[in-house]
Write an enzyme that holds these catalytic residues in place. Structure first.
Site, short mmCIF file in Angstrom:
data_model
loop_
_atom_site.label_atom_id
_atom_site.label_comp_id
_atom_site.label_asym_id
_atom_site.label_seq_id
_atom_site.Cartn_x
_atom_site.Cartn_y
_atom_site.Cartn_z
CG HIS A 146 -0.20 -0.07 2.52
ND1 HIS A 146 0.24 1.05 3.20
CD2 HIS A 146 0.17 -1.12 3.29
CE1 HIS A 146 0.83 0.70 4.31
NE2 HIS A 146 0.82 -0.62 4.40
CG ASP A 147 -0.44 4.18 1.26
OD1 ASP A 147 -1.34 4.84 0.71
OD2 ASP A 147 -0.63 3.49 2.27
N GLY A 166 4.98 -0.96 2.82
CA GLY A 166 4.16 0.21 2.60
C GLY A 166 4.94 1.50 2.52
#
Length: 266
Positions: free
Chosen positions: A123-124, A141
Site C-alpha cells: 500500500h501507498d 508500505g
C-alpha cells in the site's frame, strides 16, 4: 471491444471500463471499479479488483492480483486506489495493493516497468518509470522507488524507505535505509557498495559523467567533516552537474530514514 478478445469464462463486472483492444483470458476476474486502458492484455486467472486503473498496453500474466485491499491493520475500508502506468509488464503471482488514508489513498506504479514472478508492491508505494522488480522482490508500505531503479530477486525494502533513480538493490538484500540515486546496495542488512556503474553505462552516461559521480561519491562518504558539510562542499563543487545535484537533493530531502552507507561506516 471485439467479443472474441474476451474469453467466455472471464468474470467481468458490467460496471468495469474496458477500452478498445483489451484482451481478457479464461477465468480472469475484473471488478466493478476497474479501468483497463487501450490494448491491455489480461491473461488467464488474473484478478483485478478495487479502484484500479491499468494503463495502455500493459500485460498482466496468470495469477497476478492487482488492487486488493491494503495489508495494513489500520485500514478501515476507506477509498483505496491503484494506478499502473502504460506498457508495464506484470508477471505471474505478482501482487499490488491499493493505498490507505496515511498515504493519500493511492498506490502508483509508473510506465514501462517490469515486475517478475512473485514480486509485491504494498500500500501507498510510489514507483517511477522503467523500474524492475526481479522475482520475489518485496516493497513494504509507503516505499518510493525512482526511475530506472532495479531491485534484485528476494530483496525486501522496509516501509517508508526511498530507492533513488538508477539505484540497484542486490538479490536477497534487506534494505532498512534510503538508497541514494545511482547507488548500489548489497547484503543483509544492506550497505552501500559503490555506484551502479553497469546501470549508468547501460543508460548512456558518458565517461566524464561517471567520473564526476565517482568523485562526488568519494567526497560524500569520506571520513572528514560532518555529512552536512560534505553535502555543502559537493553541492558547490558540482554546481553544474545535474546527476550529482540529484544525489544532493535526495539526501537533503526531509525523511525519517537514514541512508545506506558503506559497511565500514555502518
Amino acid at each position: 471491444m471485439t467479443e472474441m478478445l474476451v474469453h467466455s469464462s472471464a468474470a467481468i463486472d458490467p460496471r468495469a471500463t474496458l477500452e478498445e483492444g483489451v484482451e481478457i483470458g479464461p477465468f480472469a476476474v475484473i471488478g466493478p471499479n476497474v479501468t483497463l486502458r487501450k490494448n491491455v492484455k489480461v491473461h488467464a486467472h488474473v484478478v483485478i479488483t478495487g479502484a484500479t486503473e491499468i494503463g495502455e498496453g500493459c500485460e498482466i500474466h496468470p495469477f497476478a492480483v492487482l488492487g486488493g485491499p491494503p495489508q495494513d491493520v489500520k485500514y478501515q475500508g476507506e477509498r483505496s486506489e491503484l494506478f499502473v502506468g502504460a506498457h508495464t509488464i506484470v508477471r505471474e503471482h505478482v501482487t499490488m495493493n491499493g493505498g490507505t488514508a496515511g498515504g493519500g489513498h493511492v498506490t502508483r506504479v509508473g510506465s514501462h516497468c517490469l515486475f517478475l514472478t512473485g514480486s509485491h508492491v504494498a500500500h501507498d508505494c510510489q514507483i517511477g518509470d522503467h523500474v524492475f522488480l526481479i522475482n520475489n522482490a518485496t516493497l513494504a508500505g509507503h516505499v518510493t522507488v525512482e526511475d530506472y531503479a532495479i531491485l534484485g530477486g528476494l530483496s525486501a525494502v522496509h516501509q517508508w524507505v526511498r530507492v533513488g533513480a538508477h539505484g540497484f538493490v542486490g538479490g536477497m538484500s534487506g534494505v532498512e535505509a534510503d538508497v541514494i540515486p545511482f547507488g548500489m546496495v548489497l547484503g543483509n542488512r544492506a550497505a552501500l557498495a559503490g555506484l551502479n556503474i553497469v546501470g549508468l553505462k547501460r543508460h548512456g552516461f558518458e565517461r566524464d559523467q561517471i567520473h564526476s559521480l565517482r568523485k562526488a561519491y568519494r567526497l560524500l562518504f569520506s571520513a572528514e567533516g560532518t555529512l552536512s558539510e560534505r553535502l555543502d562542499d559537493v553541492e558547490k563543487m558540482f554546481a553544474d552537474d545535474p546527476a550529482v545535484q540529484r544525489i544532493v537533493s535526495f539526501m537533503r530531502a526531509k525523511t525519517d530514514r537514514s541512508f545506506c552507507v558503506p559497511r565500514a561506516q555502518a
